[in-house]
Design a protein around this motif. Structure first.
Motif, short mmCIF file in Angstrom:
data_model
loop_
_atom_site.label_atom_id
_atom_site.label_comp_id
_atom_site.label_asym_id
_atom_site.label_seq_id
_atom_site.Cartn_x
_atom_site.Cartn_y
_atom_site.Cartn_z
N UNK A 133 114.00 15.74 -82.17
CA UNK A 133 112.72 16.31 -81.75
C UNK A 133 112.24 15.59 -80.49
N UNK A 134 111.85 16.34 -79.48
CA UNK A 134 111.19 15.75 -78.33
C UNK A 134 109.77 15.33 -78.72
N UNK A 135 109.17 14.50 -77.91
CA UNK A 135 107.82 14.00 -78.21
C UNK A 135 106.79 14.75 -77.36
N UNK A 136 105.73 15.28 -77.97
CA UNK A 136 104.76 16.08 -77.22
C UNK A 136 103.94 15.32 -76.20
N UNK A 137 103.93 13.98 -76.25
CA UNK A 137 103.20 13.26 -75.22
C UNK A 137 104.05 13.01 -73.97
N UNK A 154 106.32 25.50 -81.23
CA UNK A 154 106.60 25.38 -79.80
C UNK A 154 107.42 24.12 -79.51
N UNK A 155 107.09 23.04 -80.22
CA UNK A 155 107.83 21.79 -80.05
C UNK A 155 109.28 21.98 -80.51
N UNK A 164 118.41 23.16 -71.66
CA UNK A 164 117.93 22.82 -70.32
C UNK A 164 116.59 22.11 -70.39
N UNK A 165 115.68 22.61 -71.23
CA UNK A 165 114.36 21.99 -71.36
C UNK A 165 114.51 20.57 -71.90
N UNK A 166 115.42 20.38 -72.85
CA UNK A 166 115.60 19.04 -73.43
C UNK A 166 116.11 18.06 -72.37
N UNK A 167 117.05 18.51 -71.53
CA UNK A 167 117.56 17.65 -70.48
C UNK A 167 116.46 17.29 -69.48
#
Length: 291
Positions: free
Chosen positions: A9-13, A214-215, A223-226
């Motif tokens: 999981x990416x971090x929203x901050x 959305x997260x 691509x967004x993760x990179x």
């Protein structure tokens, strides 16, 4: 409904992820932004601000590794005015002046479109800070102009909001946050570091369920993760470089990112877009890896 979950999981901050969630300009993103603004401004339950229009929607063309890249969210709110939101991870000791500058730019942009002074709309800046900055114990500060002797407020044309998230986290751990604090759910979402808690958060509030969805989407988009990971590394480079020039250090970080992406087999043009390096620089790195 059963969703496929991301491995990581990416971090929203992360400011790129923050803008993906609240500043894409899509129907779902606008819904989340409007709900966030209603809670920041404590709009009475059952009422809402007007529709929001993102004036600088997120684009994947942004060079996220550029130290000067600005991933703020600018929005026009019907019947209210203009709002600028920014997630600030690095304390450059200038957020008070920076916020004033962006507020002034929003006034200037209104006049650039041929408006007269009497047509100027309210301008509000909202800064989510991943550091403590002001001396007050309050995590949410709102500044306005007023007459210094009578305290008569200046016409409500400008507001400066600063949300110091570390103060909230500390007070939340000590059970000092009021149960009816409408910002609590948002800051818990933005500061969460425990991937096991996303489902729990989603089950507690329908609007946070949308934010978690959305997260999940951005975390599963390659691509967004990179882009998000490159942005995270760039911010760490800016914050940690000691003894070497900022430009030199960031350039070194971009080259390391590009090497990693080449080893992952990413497309050449995607690497160029993410890192901001030239094609010849990336090809040179490719040759280095072959040696």
């Amino acid at each position: 409904m059963v969703y496929k979950l991301p491995i990581f999981w990416l971090k929203p901050k992360n400011d790129f992820v923050f803008k993906f969630i609240f500043g894409r300009g899509t129907k779902q993103s606008n819904k989340l932004l409007l709900a966030l603004l209603n809670d920041v401004f404590n709009v009475p339950k059952g009422l809402s601000l007007g529709t929001v229009e993102i004036t600088n929607p997120l684009t994947f063309q942004t060079n996220v590794t550029d130290q000067y890249a600005i991933l703020d969210i600018r929005a026009k709110v019907a019947g209210f005015g203009h709002v600028n939101l920014e997630m600030q991870r690095v304390n450059q000791r200038n957020i008070d002046k920076r916020s004033l500058y962006y507020r002034a730019k929003l006034f200037e942009e209104q006049l650039d479109k041929g408006n007269e002074y009497r047509d100027l709309k309210k301008v509000v800046t909202i800064n989510f800070l991943d550091f403590s900055y002001f001396t007050t114990d309050m995590y949410h500060s709102c500044y306005r102009l007023m007459e210094k002797r009578t305290f008569e407020p200046y016409p409500d044309l400008l507001q400066l909001h600063f949300i110091e998230m570390p103060k909230f986290v500390r007070q939340d751990k000590e059970n000092l946050i009021h149960p009816n604090d409408r910002m609590a759910k948002w800051i818990r979402f933005l500061t969460n570091e425990d991937d096991a808690r996303w489902e729990e958060m989603a089950n507690q509030d329908p609007i946070i369920e949308n934010a978690v969805d959305m997260l999940r989407t951005v975390s599963m988009d390659r691509e967004a993760r990179m882009l998000a990971e490159a942005r995270e590394k760039a911010l760490k480079d800016i914050n940690s470089i000691r003894g070497e020039g900022i430009e030199e250090g960031i350039k070194k970080g971009k080259r390391e990112d590009a090497k990693m992406m080449l080893m992952e087999g990413l497309d050449l043009h995607l690497i160029i877009k993410i890192t901001g390096l030239t094609e010849s620089e990336v090809l040179e790195l490719k040759d280095e890896l072959k040696r």
